[in-house]
Scaffold this active site. Structure first.
Site, PDB file in Angstrom:
ATOM      1  N   ASP A  17       0.349  -1.786  -0.120  1.00 40.48           N
ATOM      2  CA  ASP A  17       0.056  -0.085   0.075  1.00 40.48           C
ATOM      3  C   ASP A  17       0.906   1.180  -0.091  1.00 40.48           C
ATOM      4  OD1 ASP A  17      -2.203   0.983   0.284  1.00 40.48           O
ATOM      5  OD2 ASP A  17      -2.774   1.456   2.124  1.00 40.48           O
ATOM      6  N   ASP A 111      -3.384   2.667  -6.223  1.00 36.55           N
ATOM      7  CA  ASP A 111      -1.785   2.255  -5.125  1.00 36.55           C
ATOM      8  C   ASP A 111      -1.504   1.164  -4.193  1.00 36.55           C
ATOM      9  OD1 ASP A 111      -4.552   3.565  -4.158  1.00 36.55           O
ATOM     10  OD2 ASP A 111      -3.279   5.060  -1.750  1.00 36.55           O
ATOM     11  N   GLU A 112      -2.235   0.500  -4.134  1.00 29.26           N
ATOM     12  CA  GLU A 112      -2.136  -0.464  -3.480  1.00 29.26           C
ATOM     13  C   GLU A 112      -2.902  -2.488  -4.245  1.00 29.26           C
ATOM     14  OE1 GLU A 112      -5.119  -1.793  -0.479  1.00 29.26           O
ATOM     15  OE2 GLU A 112      -6.307  -0.125  -1.000  1.00 29.26           O
TER      16      GLU A 112
END
Length: 375
Positions: A17, A111-112
């Site tokens: 993350d 983003d993860e």
């Protein structure tokens, strides 16, 4: 549950993350923004914060918060216009790093992502060391920090990635899982929202140990189908595999207006702009849909949706606008309107990851050999 039964569900999963991704990219690209409380988006009268830097989070500013409230909480807050093309560019570079380590990558957003490294391209036995190496490589190649959670399944890895944020990682090893879950507050269980948390508290369920003391029948009685899920995860069992192909179920676009709109005539021009944006998004992914939905958010924040399933796939601005207008005129509006959105469902294709080796992914997903230490 027998020890051997527990071992059958063990994989090596990493959840990566990025730390305050959008805000961190802006601070990376503009040195003048570094160490300042910034919010990406949210600067307009009706704007919503897309991301907040850690400096801003200290004041209580967070994503999905109105820009007005964010500015009230942090008077020195700096608003920055989002640059999604830039975020996508860096996300692609990060994803390329993931594929250096495993064929089994499941992106959740820009983003993860989840990585299954049970069998990995580095032939490394330690998922903990792999996560550290991945985070270091992300830092070297992008200048950004990432946090990671490492454990035996996706559920636990997701929880673990939040524990040592920012720029840290946490491993929950197989022999630590049951003890960790028993002491964990149920509000920290991934997927337990405020409503479920309050209901659990009312039932005297505050920790994993409390949850574990409830029978399957009791949990299903109070939480329906989710009861079986809670019964399993508190025992360290989460069967969801890392999916290398994520099917897009809908594509949409929406706009929040600076001032509430009461006239349907004025709304048509807004719908035209939304339909144009939706057409661009559909073309980008080579998609079309059969079910169209018009979303209407009123000035009192109540939301209404109106849908229609067509006999053919549509993707053009003209057809999207035509069907949206029909839905708008379907019935009278309850109040003045602050937001309109259009989305298409029942799409004509699935997203495929061309970067994966099909043989490698299949072999990795089937292989559940006993893990070698260290974890």
């Amino acid at each position: 549950m027998a020890v051997d039964d527990f071992k059958a569900y063990i994989r090596k999963i990493i959840h990566v993350d990025m730390d305050a991704f959008y805000a961190s990219v802006e601070q990376l690209d503009d040195p003048n923004l570094r160490y300042l409380p910034i919010a990406v988006g949210g600067s307009s009268k009706r704007g919503v914060v897309a991301a907040a830097s850690y400096e801003a989070r200290k004041y209580g500013v967070k994503s999905a918060m109105s820009g007005r409230l964010a500015a009230k909480l942090c008077p020195d807050l700096v608003f920055v216009k989002p640059r999604f093309e830039r975020y996508q560019e860096i996300s692609k570079r990060i994803r390329d790093i993931f594929f250096e380590y495993t064929a089994l990558v499941e992106p959740l957003s820009l983003d993860e992502a989840y990585l299954d490294v049970t069998v990995n391209r580095k032939k490394a036995p330690s998922a903990t060391l792999l996560a550290k190496e991945i985070r270091q490589k992300i830092r070297e190649k992008t200048g950004l920090n990432a946090s990671a959670g490492i454990s035996i399944n996706k559920f636990l890895a997701k929880i673990a990635s939040d524990i040592n944020k920012p720029n840290g990682q946490k491993t929950i090893a197989p022999d630590e899982v049951l003890g960790f879950l028993e002491t964990l507050d149920v509000r920290k269980f991934y997927g337990v929202g405020k409503v479920t948390k309050d209901k659990m508290y009312q039932l005297g369920i505050f920790t994993g140990a409390d949850l574990k003391s409830k029978s399957l029948d009791e949990l299903q009685q109070h939480f329906g189908k989710s009861g079986a899920f809670y019964y399993q995860v508190v025992r360290g069992i989460h069967l969801s595999e890392v999916k290398t192909e994520r099917q897009r179920k809908s594509v949409g676009a929406e706009r929040t207006f600076n001032d509430n709109i009461s006239s349907e005539i004025y709304m048509i021009s807004r719908l035209e702009a939304i339909a144009e944006e939706l057409e661009k998004r559909l073309k980008k992914h080579g998609l079309a849909g059969k079910t169209i939905t018009l979303k209407i958010k009123y000035s009192d924040f109540s939301v209404q949706t109106r849908s229609k399933t067509l006999g053919l796939f549509i993707a053009s601005k003209e057809l999207i606008l035509e069907e949206s207008k029909a839905l708008l005129y379907q019935e009278r509006l309850k109040n003045s309107v602050r937001l309109l959105g259009i989305s298409l469902h029942k799409l004509n294709s699935e997203q495929n990851s061309s970067e994966l080796s099909a043989k490698e992914a299949a072999a990795a997903s089937r292989k559940h050999e006993q893990l070698r230490l260290p974890f």
